[in-house]
Design a protein around this motif. Sequence first.
Motif, PDB file in Angstrom:
ATOM      1  N   TRP A  42     -12.795-101.231  60.454  1.00 44.44           N
ATOM      2  CA  TRP A  42     -12.954-102.450  61.243  1.00 44.44           C
ATOM      3  C   TRP A  42     -12.616-103.676  60.370  1.00 44.44           C
ATOM      4  O   TRP A  42     -13.160-104.768  60.574  1.00 44.44           O
ATOM      5  CB  TRP A  42     -14.379-102.608  61.772  1.00 44.44           C
ATOM      6  N   ALA A  85     -12.174 -99.841  69.830  1.00 49.69           N
ATOM      7  CA  ALA A  85     -12.020 -99.720  68.380  1.00 49.69           C
ATOM      8  C   ALA A  85     -12.428 -98.308  67.955  1.00 49.69           C
ATOM      9  O   ALA A  85     -13.094 -97.597  68.694  1.00 49.69           O
ATOM     10  CB  ALA A  85     -12.883-100.755  67.669  1.00 49.69           C
TER      11      ALA A  85
ATOM     12  N   LEU B 101     -13.922-107.843  64.816  1.00 52.69           N
ATOM     13  CA  LEU B 101     -12.563-107.507  65.268  1.00 52.69           C
ATOM     14  C   LEU B 101     -11.641-108.717  65.199  1.00 52.69           C
ATOM     15  O   LEU B 101     -10.507-108.622  64.735  1.00 52.69           O
ATOM     16  CB  LEU B 101     -12.593-106.976  66.698  1.00 52.69           C
TER      17      LEU B 101
END
Lengths: 309, 309
Positions: A42, A85, B101
Motif C-alpha cells: 500500500w 487494493a 492510497l
Amino acid sequence: MGNVVYLSGGVGGARLAHGIAKAVDAEHLAIVVNVGDDFTHWGLSISPDLDTVMYTLADLADVERGWGLQDETFHALSMMQRYDAETWFQLGDRDLATHVLRSRWLREGLTLTKVTARLCHALGIAPRVLPASDTPCATMIDTAGGTLTFQDWLVRDRARADVKRVWSRGEPRPSPALLEALDRADTVIIGPSNPYVSIDPILRVPGVRERVAARRTVAVSPIVHGKAVKGPLARMLQTLAGAEPSAAAVAQHYGTLLSGIFVESGDEAAIHDVAVGAGGTVMQTRAQSLSLAHEVLAFADTLPSHRAR
Amino acid sequence: MGNVVYLSGGVGGARLAHGIAKAVDAEHLAIVVNVGDDFTHWGLSISPDLDTVMYTLADLADVERGWGLQDETFHALSMMQRYDAETWFQLGDRDLATHVLRSRWLREGLTLTKVTARLCHALGIAPRVLPASDTPCATMIDTAGGTLTFQDWLVRDRARADVKRVWSRGEPRPSPALLEALDRADTVIIGPSNPYVSIDPILRVPGVRERVAARRTVAVSPIVHGKAVKGPLARMLQTLAGAEPSAAAVAQHYGTLLSGIFVESGDEAAIHDVAVGAGGTVMQTRAQSLSLAHEVLAFADTLPSHRAR
C-alpha cells in the motif's frame, strides 16, 4: 556474560528476545533483527520482523496469532477491500500507525536504525533494537516456478513452492551501531529463528558474519524433536540441505560459526564438533521465555569467551 | 438544464452535491471540489473536502458528525498517541485507507484528478468529481498573530483568531477536465459553502473565475436567517466584509459573478442587482438535499442561459 548481541527473526526469535531483554541489563544488550522480509505494501514500508520484536518487547504482541498487535481491528483493511487494493497481507488498524510513521520518517531521510529507535523509545523499550541493514536487502526465494520475494512466497502464496535457493537482493549496509555492538559483544546469541530466511540474511550483511564468528556464539535450535515450532523450516532443511529436520541439521548449517548450540532436551544426539546445551526450548509463556534466556546465557558462560580464528 | 458544473466545499456543499448528483444525469454533471484545505498529516496527503464530497456521494459519510465515515473507529489514532504523534486532526481507521492510497498514487506520479477518479470509481460514484487544482494551493489565513494554514487555524486552533485576509499559497493548476467541464457548462451552481475558504480558492485557480463569470451561475446561500449553518462564516463576513451575516452579504461578496442567488425563504430582503430564488435551504435529510437541488436547478432555468460579458 558481559555484552550480549541477540540475533532475531520474527515470532520464535521475538519470544526469546523478550526473555533475553529481562535477563540482560539494557545497556549490555543489542537485539539485531532481520530486515530481509521488509517490503512495500500500500506504498508503506513494512518491517514484519522488527515489528514483531518491537511489539513483543513492549508486551503488545498478539502471542496467540503469532503476528501483529493484541486486540487488533481491521477496519482500514475492509476499506482497502472496497478500493480493490491488495488485501492478502493483513495490516491491522493500530499496526498501520507504525507503518505510516516509519514510512514518513524514512521518506524524510532518517535511517531505519533511527526510525526503529524512535518507535522503540515511544513504546518504552529499553535495549537497543537494531535493524540488520539500513538499506533494503530483500530475501529472495528461487522456486521451480521462478523467483519470489519472501512475503509473496510465504504469505501470499502460502509457501506452496519448494525452495531451490535463498538469497539477498540489493546491497545490505549495516549501521555503525550494529558493527559497534558486535565489536563489543562478549556473547552472540542466535535466536530460534529460521536459519535460511531469518538469520542468514543478517549474516550476509557485510561485516556481520566475520564478527559473529570471532565471538562466543550460541544458537538456539528452532527444530524441536524433528519439527519446526512454526513456519516452513522443516521442509526447507529437506529440500535445501537434503537433511531430515533436526537440531543436528541446524548445527551443521551454522557450522564453525557456532561455539555451541542449545537444543531441546533429547535432541543432543548426532551433534558433533560443537558444544551442546539442552533444556526446554518451547516458549508459550513469558516465564518460559525468561527461563530459556537464563539457561542459554548460563550455557554460553560455560564456553570459552574468546575464540581462535 | 444542460450540462451542470457544481462547485463545492465540505459539509454543506457536499450535502447539496448529493442532491445534485441524484437530480442531474452523471454524464451532464461535474462536481468541482475545493483543495485549499488539503494538507500533509502523518506524512499522508489529506484532502478533507474531496473526501467529504466523495463519502457523501457514496452514502458513507457520517452526516451527524459532519466529517469522516459512518461507524468509524480510531484505533490507529490511539496508537499514534502512544507514538507521541500529532493527534489534533482525527483520522479514522477506514478513512486512513483513503489517505494511504491517495498518498501512494500521488507519489507514483498520478495527478490528484486521476487519483480522485480511481477512488470514486471504486466507491461507485457516477458523476465526475474534479479537484479544483492538480497542484498544492493551500488556503492561508492571515491573523493578528501571524499566518496559519487553514487546518491549523480551523481545526488545531479552533478558529480562535480573527481572520484578516485569506489567500492561496502555491501555483494552482486546473486539470484539463476541469476547464473542459466549465467550457461545456450551461449552468454553474455554487454550493452553500463558505465563500472565503471553500469557493474563492476554487475561483482563484487560473482560468476558473472568467469561465464561471461567462456561464449562467447561481449560488446557494450558506447564510440562513443571519446565521451560518455550520462553521466560521458569520464571523468572517463581519471581520472581512464589515457586513452583518446575511444572504445579501453573500450576494455582495460574489457580485457580478452571479446570475442569481438562491436563499432561504424570508432572506430575500436587501438583495439587489441579481435575481433571487427562495425556498428551504437547510438539508438534514437526503430528501431535503434532492428537493433543494431540484429547486435550485429550476430557478437557474428561469435565468438567461447566456450572459453578456
